[in-house]
Design an enzyme around this catalytic site. Structure first.
Site, PDB file in Angstrom:
ATOM      1  N   LEU A  33       0.821  -1.214   0.000  1.00 36.98           N
ATOM      2  CA  LEU A  33       0.000   0.000   0.000  1.00 36.98           C
ATOM      3  C   LEU A  33       0.855   1.264   0.000  1.00 36.98           C
ATOM      4  O   LEU A  33       1.927   1.297   0.604  1.00 36.98           O
ATOM      5  CB  LEU A  33      -0.930   0.006   1.226  1.00 36.98           C
ATOM      6  CG  LEU A  33      -1.891  -1.178   1.344  1.00 36.98           C
ATOM      7  CD1 LEU A  33      -2.818  -0.987   2.544  1.00 36.98           C
ATOM      8  CD2 LEU A  33      -2.707  -1.389   0.076  1.00 36.98           C
ATOM      9  N   HIS A  37      -3.373   4.332  -2.227  1.00 36.87           N
ATOM     10  CA  HIS A  37      -4.332   3.498  -1.492  1.00 36.87           C
ATOM     11  C   HIS A  37      -4.859   4.259  -0.268  1.00 36.87           C
ATOM     12  O   HIS A  37      -6.047   4.181   0.060  1.00 36.87           O
ATOM     13  CB  HIS A  37      -3.671   2.201  -1.017  1.00 36.87           C
ATOM     14  CG  HIS A  37      -3.192   1.312  -2.119  1.00 36.87           C
ATOM     15  ND1 HIS A  37      -1.864   1.088  -2.377  1.00 36.87           N
ATOM     16  CD2 HIS A  37      -3.874   0.573  -3.040  1.00 36.87           C
ATOM     17  CE1 HIS A  37      -1.739   0.252  -3.390  1.00 36.87           C
ATOM     18  NE2 HIS A  37      -2.939  -0.072  -3.816  1.00 36.87           N
ATOM     19  N   VAL A 176      -3.246   9.475  -7.610  1.00 39.36           N
ATOM     20  CA  VAL A 176      -2.323  10.280  -6.783  1.00 39.36           C
ATOM     21  C   VAL A 176      -0.953  10.199  -7.434  1.00 39.36           C
ATOM     22  O   VAL A 176      -0.515   9.122  -7.861  1.00 39.36           O
ATOM     23  CB  VAL A 176      -2.281   9.749  -5.329  1.00 39.36           C
ATOM     24  CG1 VAL A 176      -1.307  10.563  -4.486  1.00 39.36           C
ATOM     25  CG2 VAL A 176      -3.684   9.781  -4.720  1.00 39.36           C
TER      26      VAL A 176
END
Ligand code: PAF
Length: 263
Positions: A33, A37, A176
């Protein structure tokens, strides 16, 4: 935060939560992650009463054994990130828990996605749709959060929900990026420093092509192809221009990265 590894535990936990009224948010992941996430988890936490993060590297969606073996894993780090982002439950099952009888005989077949990821990774979307269907069945009615970085996957998941009537609201969330534009991906950790530098070309190509497309200046696809071709450490897999999206995939050494932007 509770960490579960059995499907029946996840089902019981989320059914009990829903019985008291809360909305359940589900964030399906393959672990390793990162901040991308975390943004999905935080959005679910903001919009739902209970958030469950699933961590499962799904062998069915890998058509390359070396790619599966190299996929990064860090369960302790993942659990810490999920807790810090506000998750209530982490579900991290084994392969035997998810596929107790071995590779499943009954799977979900996705038709019509035979370009881009569908062409480069035969069987990939069948594997994704099969595991996501399983996760939706275990989780029950929920909102499910997916990143737009995997734009074609998001389209497949929306179609899965529509075609098979899952009681799930699919929420697509913005990609992102690092400060230099590189989309966050678990695979970025596998890049050498030189490959990491070279990988900047993906967002540069997408952003330049999006401007050119909006201005109607030139063939945006050829522009992306040429820009990636000029980067010696990059090998282009595909560049595509759809009415509303520009998409690109390329290899940097053994690491394959994908990215896209709206058009
Ligand atoms: O995007 C991913 O991480 C995976 O493809 C998913 C949706 C968790 C299915 O394994």
């Amino acid at each position: 935060m509770r960490v579960l590894d059995r499907g029946d535990q996840l089902r019981t936990e989320l059914d009990a939560a829903r019985a008291a009224g809360p909305t359940v948010g589900l964030v399906p992941t393959m672990g390793a992650l990162h901040e991308g996430h975390a943004s999905l988890i935080r959005r679910s936490v903001a919009e739902c009463d209970v958030t469950a993060v699933t961590i499962f590297v799904n062998p069915l969606q890998f058509n390359d054994a070396a790619d599966l073996a190299a996929y990064p894993a860090d369960l302790d780090g993942d659990v810490a990130l999920a807790a810090a982002a506000g998750a209530d439950v982490v579900f991290a099952p084994s392969v035997a828990e998810m596929y107790p009888a071995g590779p499943p005989a009954v799977t979900v077949h996705v038709a019509g996605e035979d370009t881009m990821e569908g062409a480069s990774r035969p069987g990939h979307f069948d594997g994704v749709a099969t595991v996501v269907a399983k996760l939706f069945n275990l989780a029950g009615p929920c909102r499910a959060y997916f990143g737009e970085k995997d734009w074609q996957q998001l389209r497949v998941v929306r179609r899965l929900v529509a075609d098979l009537s899952f009681p799930v609201e699919v929420v697509g969330c913005p990609t992102v990026r690092e400060a230099d534009g590189l989309a966050l991906s678990s695979r970025n950790a596998l890049l050498s420093p030189a490959e990491r530098e070279a990988a900047r070309v993906l967002y540069r190509a997408l952003a330049t092509a999006a401007i050119a497309k909006a201005a109607g200046e030139c063939d945006a696809r050829i522009l992306m192809v040429n820009m990636v071709a000029k980067e010696p450490l990059a090998t282009l897999d595909y560049a595509e221009v759809l009415p509303d999206r520009l998409l690109v995939a390329a290899r940097f050494g053994n690491v394959r990265l994908i990215d896209n932007v709206g058009a």
